[in-house]
Design a protein around this motif. Structure first.
Motif, PDB file in Angstrom:
ATOM      1  N   LEU A 281     -23.599 -17.129  -2.117  1.00 24.46           N
ATOM      2  CA  LEU A 281     -22.997 -15.796  -2.159  1.00 24.46           C
ATOM      3  C   LEU A 281     -23.181 -15.162  -3.533  1.00 24.46           C
ATOM      4  O   LEU A 281     -23.455 -13.962  -3.648  1.00 24.46           O
ATOM      5  CB  LEU A 281     -21.514 -15.872  -1.807  1.00 24.46           C
ATOM      6  N   ALA A 282     -23.030 -15.956  -4.585  1.00 23.61           N
ATOM      7  CA  ALA A 282     -23.206 -15.433  -5.936  1.00 23.61           C
ATOM      8  C   ALA A 282     -24.638 -14.964  -6.166  1.00 23.61           C
ATOM      9  O   ALA A 282     -24.878 -13.988  -6.882  1.00 23.61           O
ATOM     10  CB  ALA A 282     -22.824 -16.495  -6.961  1.00 23.61           C
TER      11      ALA A 282
ATOM     12  N   LEU B 223     -18.271  -0.773  -8.769  1.00 24.10           N
ATOM     13  CA  LEU B 223     -17.541  -1.761  -9.554  1.00 24.10           C
ATOM     14  C   LEU B 223     -16.492  -2.466  -8.705  1.00 24.10           C
ATOM     15  O   LEU B 223     -16.368  -3.699  -8.750  1.00 24.10           O
ATOM     16  CB  LEU B 223     -16.882  -1.083 -10.757  1.00 24.10           C
ATOM     17  N   LEU B 224     -15.746  -1.690  -7.907  1.00 22.16           N
ATOM     18  CA  LEU B 224     -14.733  -2.299  -7.041  1.00 22.16           C
ATOM     19  C   LEU B 224     -15.382  -3.244  -6.038  1.00 22.16           C
ATOM     20  O   LEU B 224     -14.841  -4.320  -5.756  1.00 22.16           O
ATOM     21  CB  LEU B 224     -13.945  -1.207  -6.318  1.00 22.16           C
ATOM     22  N   ARG B 225     -16.544  -2.868  -5.522  1.00 18.59           N
ATOM     23  CA  ARG B 225     -17.249  -3.742  -4.567  1.00 18.59           C
ATOM     24  C   ARG B 225     -17.632  -5.054  -5.238  1.00 18.59           C
ATOM     25  O   ARG B 225     -17.498  -6.125  -4.640  1.00 18.59           O
ATOM     26  CB  ARG B 225     -18.479  -3.020  -4.027  1.00 18.59           C
ATOM     27  N   ARG B 226     -18.105  -4.990  -6.480  1.00 19.77           N
ATOM     28  CA  ARG B 226     -18.454  -6.219  -7.203  1.00 19.77           C
ATOM     29  C   ARG B 226     -17.219  -7.068  -7.468  1.00 19.77           C
ATOM     30  O   ARG B 226     -17.274  -8.302  -7.375  1.00 19.77           O
ATOM     31  CB  ARG B 226     -19.159  -5.872  -8.511  1.00 19.77           C
TER      32      ARG B 226
ATOM     33  N   ARG C  36     -16.291  -8.773  -4.259  1.00 19.05           N
ATOM     34  CA  ARG C  36     -17.271  -9.821  -3.954  1.00 19.05           C
ATOM     35  C   ARG C  36     -17.013 -11.069  -4.791  1.00 19.05           C
ATOM     36  O   ARG C  36     -17.010 -12.188  -4.268  1.00 19.05           O
ATOM     37  CB  ARG C  36     -18.673  -9.280  -4.211  1.00 19.05           C
ATOM     38  N   TRP C  37     -16.774 -10.882  -6.089  1.00 17.27           N
ATOM     39  CA  TRP C  37     -16.578 -12.046  -6.946  1.00 17.27           C
ATOM     40  C   TRP C  37     -15.220 -12.700  -6.712  1.00 17.27           C
ATOM     41  O   TRP C  37     -15.081 -13.922  -6.891  1.00 17.27           O
ATOM     42  CB  TRP C  37     -16.750 -11.650  -8.406  1.00 17.27           C
ATOM     43  N   MET C  38     -14.225 -11.930  -6.290  1.00 12.08           N
ATOM     44  CA  MET C  38     -12.954 -12.550  -5.905  1.00 12.08           C
ATOM     45  C   MET C  38     -13.148 -13.475  -4.715  1.00 12.08           C
ATOM     46  O   MET C  38     -12.612 -14.588  -4.679  1.00 12.08           O
ATOM     47  CB  MET C  38     -11.928 -11.461  -5.588  1.00 12.08           C
ATOM     48  N   VAL C  39     -13.941 -13.022  -3.735  1.00 15.11           N
ATOM     49  CA  VAL C  39     -14.228 -13.859  -2.568  1.00 15.11           C
ATOM     50  C   VAL C  39     -14.971 -15.125  -2.995  1.00 15.11           C
ATOM     51  O   VAL C  39     -14.655 -16.238  -2.546  1.00 15.11           O
ATOM     52  CB  VAL C  39     -15.049 -13.065  -1.533  1.00 15.11           C
ATOM     53  N   ILE C  40     -15.956 -14.964  -3.868  1.00 15.98           N
ATOM     54  CA  ILE C  40     -16.733 -16.122  -4.335  1.00 15.98           C
ATOM     55  C   ILE C  40     -15.838 -17.131  -5.051  1.00 15.98           C
ATOM     56  O   ILE C  40     -15.934 -18.344  -4.811  1.00 15.98           O
ATOM     57  CB  ILE C  40     -17.877 -15.648  -5.250  1.00 15.98           C
TER      58      ILE C  40
END
Length: 395
Positions: free
Chosen positions: A64-65, A2-5, A8-12
């Protein structure tokens, strides 16, 4: 995971906002609206450049998404975006931080999928392992005649008789793993290819998550030599294990995979069997200079329920030292693919001394499985001269 997701979405989102902000340069340059935040002069040609870069940065966010972004779009976006930011430095200097992020994304994408990545190394080994032509035959009841009763029952239940002989398997596996009873679980998704014969190989690539960051793990066992390499974010090496102890530990794992995930290849395998009872048989597996043993426990209906070995060695967190400990892999349930039954859900346990004691360190589910047909222990199986990748290719 969950933290990885979340990361990832913060970067996106940050990259997408960066792309939208580039549109302000196009809005001002084309005269569509007044943009007080931009004091620099922007003409029509510069406006076109701002619009082009905005679309490129937004395209990177979309790729990326979708999880399909190669390394070069974020690199190109970072270079072109920074050139525009320099031209309007007083107003847009803060965007440099996002371009540094784009560069980091490009480096990670290159390290994750480039020629020197662990994924690429895994793919090269798989291609070499699967390339030789293999002999074909159908397993008959007579092929089970010399096996202990519980082992023969297990192979019949597994759908071996009447099907083509099997030389190995391919599988997609997911689960979670941890370093000790008090350590956090790390979720993973893995791909595995095993090929048995005169020179068995075991290839396993794992995409794991540690503290929200991706971790690439590659296990290679080829010609009796085992290596394990781990890279944080596909870039930073954190484990590089090899040596005689790992060779022996991985030999036990090769035997374990043989029993749980490709029982058809037990036919003709270099195993000395000892029947202990109607429910237990001991397998002594010889591979090169290594001979390892395990007790296989069976249910009354022929199911394999456990695999226990005292020959497995537990590695330290850095993969440099090893300690011999009892190791077991209880089978929770089976799954069937085209008439063949193999382990579908299982776990692995270390039977450590106190204060750790016995604990489960690995839980896994087999999502996809397919046999590699051929006679595993026949002369037609690949030899060192035909497979083409040995331990020297491991780097």
């Amino acid at each position: 995971m969950l933290l990885r997701r979340v990361i990832r979405w913060m970067v996106i989102v940050v990259i997408a906002v960066h792309g939208l902000l580039h549109l302000l340069g196009a809005v001002k340059g084309f005269g569509w609206a007044d943009v007080p935040a931009l004091t620099a002069d922007i003409g029509p040609w510069a406006a076109l450049a701002w619009l082009t870069v905005a679309l490129l940065v937004l395209a990177v966010a979309v790729r990326l998404a979708r999880g399909t972004c190669p390394w070069w779009p974020p690199l190109l976006a970072a270079i072109l975006s920074q050139a525009l930011i320099v031209s309007a430095w007083q107003d847009a200097a803060a965007g440099t931080a996002v371009n540094v992020l784009l560069l980091a994304v490009a480096v990670h994408a290159w390290a994750r999928t480039g020629r020197r990545s662990l994924r690429a190394d895994y793919a090269r080994h798989v291609e070499a392992a699967l390339s030789p032509a293999r002999a074909q035959q159908v397993v008959t009841e007579g092929d089970l005649a010399d096996l202990p009763g519980p082992v023969a029952r297990y192979l019949r239940r597994s759908g071996v008789v009447g099907h083509p002989a099997v030389v190995g398997f391919r599988a997609s596996i997911r689960g979670r793993i941890r370093g000790g009873p008090g350590k956090p679980w790390m979720p993973f998704a893995g791909e595995q290819v095993n090929v048995y014969g005169t020179d068995p190989c075991r290839l396993f690539f794992m995409d794991a998550t540690m503290m929200g960051l991706p971790v690439d793990v590659l296990h290679v066992f080829d010609r009796g030599t085992a290596t394990m390499r781990v890279r944080l974010a596909s870039v930073a090496p954190i484990v590089k294990g090899a040596g005689p102890e790992m060779d022996r530990a991985e030999t036990v794992t090769v035997l374990n995979d043989l029993c749980l995930l490709v029982p058809a290849a037990l036919v003709g395998a270099p195993i000395s069997w000892e029947s202990r009872s109607d429910e237990v048989a001991t397998a002594s597996f010889t591979l090169g200079q290594q001979t390892v043993a395990a007790d296989l426990g069976f249910a009354e209906d022929g199911r394999l329920v456990d695999f226990v070995s005292d020959d497995r060695l537990r590695s330290s967190p850095d993969g440099r030292t090893f300690t011999q400990q009892r190791w077991s892999t209880p089978v929770r349930s089976e799954r069937e693919w085209d008439g063949r039954r193999v382990c579908g859900v299982g776990e692995a346990r270390w039977h450590a001394p106190d204060p750790e004691g016995t604990f489960t360190y690995l839980e896994f589910v087999v999502d996809e499985w397919s046999p590699i047909e051929g006679v595993a222990w026949a002369s037609a199986v690949a030899s060192p001269s035909t497979r083409g990748l040995g331990s020297s290719a491991l780097g």
